[in-house]
Design an enzyme around this catalytic site. Structure first.
Site, PDB file in Angstrom:
ATOM      1  N   ASN A   1       0.866  -1.185   0.000  1.00 11.64           N
ATOM      2  CA  ASN A   1       0.000   0.000   0.000  1.00 11.64           C
ATOM      3  C   ASN A   1       0.897   1.229   0.000  1.00 11.64           C
ATOM      4  OD1 ASN A   1      -2.859  -1.118   0.415  1.00 11.64           O
ATOM      5  ND2 ASN A   1      -1.608  -2.214   1.926  1.00 11.64           N
ATOM      6  N   GLU A   2       1.122   1.750  -1.191  1.00 12.87           N
ATOM      7  CA  GLU A   2       2.032   2.879  -1.355  1.00 12.87           C
ATOM      8  C   GLU A   2       1.318   4.176  -0.961  1.00 12.87           C
ATOM      9  OE1 GLU A   2       5.000   2.344  -1.715  1.00 12.87           O
ATOM     10  OE2 GLU A   2       5.503   0.838  -3.217  1.00 12.87           O
ATOM     11  N   PRO A   3       2.078   5.276  -0.783  1.00 16.96           N
ATOM     12  CA  PRO A   3       1.448   6.551  -0.433  1.00 16.96           C
ATOM     13  C   PRO A   3       0.248   6.858  -1.334  1.00 16.96           C
ATOM     14  CG  PRO A   3       3.824   6.770  -0.382  1.00 16.96           C
ATOM     15  CD  PRO A   3       3.536   5.389  -0.890  1.00 16.96           C
TER      16      PRO A   3
END
Ligand code: F6R
Length: 616
Positions: free
Chosen positions: A151-153
């Protein structure tokens, strides 16, 4: 300041034992209550210590995974389970194959699901988790982007399992596994933030200094989509485990005066004054009483003030770190210098865990030491073959073939064979030769003669693979004889405070163990150990004991030497100005240090290399 109070341990190993204890206890409780246990798993370097501990316990018969179901957080998209870098292979290699879990109890997202089937596949992964009663304990690492799972920025709080695009920094971090960033998949399947928050309990772990900045943001800042791990602050049963280096940017560690009374020794004053100077953007000698109080340093003011007195002490202690004589300046009073003036010249040994390390972080210092007449040797501990992309090797391989054709030799050993058809051992040998050639030409630029360069090719590296290096007594023996035969008066090494599975950290532990073994011998007592920075590590101003400044010309020469390590650079040059040439970034920290010294009000240099003295 911490919204979730972290548990800080001296080392990753100690913390991993505690986490493994907790998981083992829950597994046994579930068994006693005749119910199954559901464990959420992560890959990467972080959980390896926990996996090793759990494997030990299975071997000792203390726990069994027969009744446990596992769900992995994520998988690269576009590669199959057999791919050596797939997370399925990772889990088999590091965990599943060594415990008694039934294969059908292990769930890892499938990276080969056709795009059109992804929505239903992702839903079914979530459904599978809930049909097994939900995750009891979720194990998490944290990426340098702040990602948990992938879950990236920008990931939303209510995200569930889905396809995501990987952040550039995440791909850079995976580039060593895939031998080059261009080989790292662009996409991954990951459980969402909501899926993680649904777990009954979360253990989030982080080791090493490179994680420190993101850990402090995730724990201390308000929850924000830009730092996905910060969104976990709302979970009521989350526990965070850190080793000391990973905790080093937390306010209570970095500014211990905010957490209560402390003893103001010289080191702490130097740290506080340089911190205040950078924070308030004022040079040290201009700091006023009110600056100290406004930034929470009234305790220092009360015990050592007024400001101008503290300023002078802080200024001098930083000033005294600067030296153009890293091996000591002969025939001078050395009381306030970082190194002793005698003996002169010195016997100096640089240990380079990987071939590029010394040049990158201490190239200008090496050049200076050679010019100042010291007897300097560089021991390159590993061949560095495991981080050479195939593309780079293939280029040289076909070059050699052309040479062969030209010289019309009878024995055309390699002629006609495609690079792809070579076995891994030969490929490894070509890569190792390539790295030797690079090292020799880089060090030549710095003035080091080939006879002073030793290639140790430590077996742990030759026989291991990324994140899976297991040093043995054989490694220690080779290194130990290298050090003891030379009996240096200065030993330079890197790798302290890094994530424990890195080559640099393993080499550091080995070298310091050996120095401890010889600490009672005359030469051992006499040898000063200096730490140089590693690729992803920048020393804080307060911890620096020696700062070696360089002129623009010396910096240019060092950069030229760094550039010889061609195989370590991004194989795709940056296309837009926003993309960075990632690898030579390290030499830019030399400029950063110079800027910092300048803003404290000290002399303005082009670039500075920095060192910390290790007292064993
Ligand atoms: C891996 C995962 C990632 C990693 C993170 C840290 O399954 O979900 O979020 O936990 O990238 O990686 P390491 O532990 O290699 O530093």
């Amino acid at each position: 300041m911490e919204k979730i109070t972290a548990n800080i341990y001296d080392g990753a190993q100690a913390a991993s034992v505690v986490v493994a204890d907790k998981i083992a206890e829950q597994i046994n409780n579930a068994e006693a209550e005749d119910r199954s246990f559901v464990l959420g798993l992560a890959t990467g370097s972080t959980p390896l210590g926990v996996y090793r501990e759990l494997i030990n316990r299975v071997r000792k018969g203390e726990i069994s995974f027969k009744n446990t179901y596992t769900f992995n957080l994520d998988e690269y998209y576009g590669i199959g389970p057999e791919h050596p870098e797939s997370y399925r292979s990772f889990m088999e290699r590091h965990f599943f194959s060594q415990i008694d879990i039934p294969p059908e109890n292990t769930f890892v997202p499938d990276g080969l699901i056709p795009r059109s089937d992804l929505p239903s596949y992702c839903k079914s992964y979530e459904k599978e988790i809930s049909e097994h009663g939900g995750i009891d304990v979720q194990l998490l690492g944290i990426g340098r982007t702040g990602h948990v799972g992938f879950n990236e920025p920008g990931s939303s709080v209510d995200s569930i399992t889905r396809l995501v695009q990987l952040d550039d920094l995440t791909r850079e971090d995976a580039s060593r596994d895939f031998l080059g960033k261009e080989n790292v998949p662009l996409y991954a399947l990951t459980m969402g933030i909501q899926s993680i928050l649904n777990a009954k309990q979360i253990f989030m772990l982080a080791w090493g200094k490179s994680k420190a900045p993101i850990v402090s943001k995730a724990l201390e800042e308000r929850p924000t989509l830009q730092i996905p791990a910060s969104l976990l602050q709302e979970h009521e049963e989350i526990e965070v485990y850190l080793d000391r280096p990973a905790s080093s940017e937390l306010t209570r560690v970095k500014q211990p005066w905010t957490a209560g009374e402390i003893a103001w020794d010289d080191k702490m004053m130097k740290h506080a004054v340089s911190w205040l100077s950078l924070k308030s953007q004022k040079s040290v000698l201009k700091l006023l009483d009110k600056d100290y109080s406004e930034f929470g340093l009234s305790g220092l003011l009360a015990s050592k003030g007024p400001a101008h007195k503290i300023n002078i002490i802080g200024f001098n202690s930083v000033q005294h770190t600067i030296s153009g004589w890293p091996g000591g300046k002969p025939q001078t009073d050395d009381e306030t210098r970082p190194e002793r003036s005698t003996p002169f010249p010195k016997k100096i040994l640089f240990l380079a865990p990987e071939p590029q390390d010394t040049c990158l972080s201490a190239g200008a210092t090496i050049q200076r030491l050679v010019q100042q007449g010291h007897e300097l040797k560089i021991a390159v501990m590993t061949s560095g073959k495991n981080s050479v992309p195939h593309e780079e090797t293939e280029k040289y391989f076909s070059f050699c073939q052309k040479i062969h054709d030209l010289s019309d030799l009878q024995e055309k050993l390699l002629q006609g064979l495609d690079y792809d058809k070579l076995d891994d051992e030969i490929k490894g040998k070509i890569k190792a030769s390539l790295r030797r050639a690079e090292t020799l030409s880089a060090l030549k630029i710095l003035g080091v003669e080939p006879e002073n360069i030793l290639f140790l090719d430590l077996p742990f590296y030759e026989n291991g693979r990324e994140r899976n290096y297991l040093p043995t007594e054989d490694d220690k023996r080779v290194l130990s004889s290298t050090i003891t035969e030379f009996q240096p008066q200065q030993l330079f090494i890197t790798g302290k405070d890094l994530e424990p599975s890195t080559v640099q950290s393993i080499c550091y532990e080995m070298a310091t163990d050996i120095m401890n073994d010889f600490s009672t011998e005359d030469w051992g007592k006499d040898c000063w150990v200096w730490l140089y920075e590693s690729e992803k590590q920048i020393f804080n101003l307060g911890e620096i004991d020696m700062a070696v400044p360089m002129s623009p010309l010396e910096y240019a020469n060092k950069s030229k030497a760094v550039f010889q390590h061609h195989s370590q650079q991004d194989q795709t040059p940056p296309i837009t100005s926003e993309e960075r040439l990632t690898w030579p970034l390290k030499s830019r920290s030399d400029i950063l240090h110079a800027k910092r010294y300048d803003s404290l009000g000290l002399a303005e240099y082009e670039a500075i290399e920095t060192f910390v003295r290790i007292r064993l």
